[in-house]
Write an enzyme that holds these catalytic residues in place. Structure first.
Site, PDB file in Angstrom:
ATOM      1  CB  SER A 203      -0.911   0.036   1.231  1.00 57.00           C
ATOM      2  OG  SER A 203      -1.676  -1.147   1.315  1.00 57.00           O
TER       3      SER A 203
HETATM    4  N1  SAH Z   1      -0.780  -5.044   4.047  1.00 60.03           N
HETATM    5  C1  SAH Z   1      -0.045  -5.354   2.825  1.00 60.03           C
HETATM    6  C2  SAH Z   1      -0.801  -4.949   1.583  1.00 60.03           C
HETATM    7  C3  SAH Z   1      -1.323  -6.176   0.999  1.00 60.03           C
HETATM    8  S1  SAH Z   1      -2.218  -6.124  -0.505  1.00 60.03           S
HETATM    9  C4  SAH Z   1       1.333  -4.756   2.847  1.00 60.03           C
HETATM   10  O1  SAH Z   1       1.648  -4.021   3.797  1.00 60.03           O
HETATM   11  O2  SAH Z   1       2.114  -5.040   1.938  1.00 60.03           O
HETATM   12  C5  SAH Z   1      -3.538  -7.191  -0.007  1.00 60.03           C
HETATM   13  C6  SAH Z   1      -3.178  -8.608   0.339  1.00 60.03           C
HETATM   14  O3  SAH Z   1      -4.394  -9.262   0.711  1.00 60.03           O
HETATM   15  C7  SAH Z   1      -2.595  -9.417  -0.802  1.00 60.03           C
HETATM   16  O4  SAH Z   1      -1.367  -9.955  -0.413  1.00 60.03           O
HETATM   17  C8  SAH Z   1      -3.630 -10.519  -1.054  1.00 60.03           C
HETATM   18  O5  SAH Z   1      -3.072 -11.735  -1.437  1.00 60.03           O
HETATM   19  C9  SAH Z   1      -4.299 -10.610   0.297  1.00 60.03           C
HETATM   20  N2  SAH Z   1      -5.649 -11.195   0.287  1.00 60.03           N
HETATM   21  C10 SAH Z   1      -6.602 -11.073  -0.648  1.00 60.03           C
HETATM   22  N3  SAH Z   1      -7.697 -11.753  -0.289  1.00 60.03           N
HETATM   23  C11 SAH Z   1      -7.436 -12.325   0.917  1.00 60.03           C
HETATM   24  C12 SAH Z   1      -8.179 -13.141   1.814  1.00 60.03           C
HETATM   25  N4  SAH Z   1      -9.426 -13.537   1.550  1.00 60.03           N
HETATM   26  N5  SAH Z   1      -7.591 -13.521   2.961  1.00 60.03           N
HETATM   27  C13 SAH Z   1      -6.318 -13.144   3.253  1.00 60.03           C
HETATM   28  N6  SAH Z   1      -5.570 -12.368   2.447  1.00 60.03           N
HETATM   29  C14 SAH Z   1      -6.119 -11.960   1.289  1.00 60.03           C
END
Ligand code: SAH
Length: 205
Positions: free
Chosen positions: A59
Site C-alpha cells: 500500500s
Molecule cells: N498489508 C499489505 C498490503 C497487501 S495487498 C502490505 O503491507 O504489503 C492485499 C493482500 O491481501 C494481498 O497480499 C492478497 O493476497 C491478500 N488477500 C486477498 N484476499 C485475501 C483473503 N481472503 N484472505 C487473506 N488475504 C487476502
C-alpha cells in the site's frame, strides 16, 4: 543510505495531516525498501503503492499511516490484519509495540513476509495462511482490526471479533473500482461508522 529518502517520506506524510507520533516514528524506522522487489528499492520511499508480485501491491505509505492512525492504538494492543502481503503494515504495527495477528491467502507472500519480519527482528507478529474473511477466532477479541484488501461488504467475523470499544478500519466497495475507507467503533452491539474517504485496494478474495 536509505535514511534520507525515508525521512522525506515521513515529512510528506506529516504534511498530509498525519499527527500520531507513534505512527510517524514507526514509519521512520521500518525499512520499506526491504518489502519491495530489489529492482524497486530506489523508489521504495515514494508515496505510492508498488507491485510485490502475485498481482498484489504494497500500500501507499500515506494510506498505511492514515489507517494505522485511525486504529488509535496503545502499545500492547492486539491487532488483526487481513492481507499480510509484503508484511510492511504488520511491521509498522509491530514496531509500534502491538501484538499483531496477520492473515494472508497467497502461500508465497505469507512465507516471504514471515521470513522477512523474523530477519528484521519482529517477534510480536503471528502469521496465518488462510482466508481472512473468517478472521482469527482463536485470539479474538482484537482492539484493532485492519483490512488491507477490500471486500464488497464487511465480513461478519470482523465485527464479531472486535473488542468492546475496538476499531475496525476497512475499505469496502466493488471489485476493480474505488472503495470507501470505513472506520467502525464498537459500542456493545452498535458500530459507530466514520467515512475516511475514497481508496483503491486490491479485492479481498
Ligand atoms: N498489508 C499489505 C498490503 C497487501 S495487498 C502490505 O503491507 O504489503 C492485499 C493482500 O491481501 C494481498 O497480499 C492478497 O493476497 C491478500 N488477500 C486477498 N484476499 C485475501 C483473503 N481472503 N484472505 C487473506 N488475504 C487476502
Amino acid at each position: 543510505m536509505e535514511d534520507l529518502p525515508r525521512s522525506q517520506m515521513v515529512t510528506l506524510i506529516r504534511q498530509r495531516g498525519i499527527r500520531d507520533a507513534m505512527v510517524l516514528n514507526a514509519m521512520q524506522h521500518v525499512p520499506r525498501h526491504r518489502f519491495v522487489p530489489e529492482e524497486l528499492h530506489w523508489e521504495a520511499y515514494g508515496d505510492y503503492p508498488l507491485p510485490i508480485g502475485h498481482g498484489q501491491t504494497i500500500s501507499q505509505p500515506y494510506i498505511v499511516a492514515l489507517m494505522t492512525e485511525a486504529l488509535a492504538l496503545q502499545p500492547g494492543d492486539k491487532v488483526l490484519e487481513l492481507g499480510t502481503g509484503s508484511g510492511y503494515q504488520a511491521a509498522i504495527l509491530a514496531e509500534m509495540g502491538m501484538e499483531v495477528y496477520t492473515i494472508e491467502i497467497v502461500p508465497a507472500l505469507h512465507e516471504t513476509a514471515r521470513a522477512l519480519l523474523a530477519e528484521l527482528g519482529y517477534e510480536n507478529v503471528y502469521f496465518r495462511l488462510g482466508d481472512g474473511n473468517a478472521g482469527w477466532q482463536e485470539y479474538a477479541p482484537y482492539t484493532g482490526i485492519i483490512a488491507t484488501a477490500a471486500p464488497v461488504g464487511i465480513p461478519p467475523a470482523c465485527t464479531e471479533q472486535l473488542a468492546e470499544g475496538g476499531r475496525l478500519v476497512i475499505p469496502v466497495g466493488p471489485r476493480g473500482g474505488y472503495q470507501t475507507l470505513w472506520k467502525l467503533t464498537r459500542r456493545g452491539d452498535d458500530y459507530h461508522r466514520e467515512n475516511l474517504g475514497g481508496v483503491a485496494f486490491v479485492p479481498l478474495v
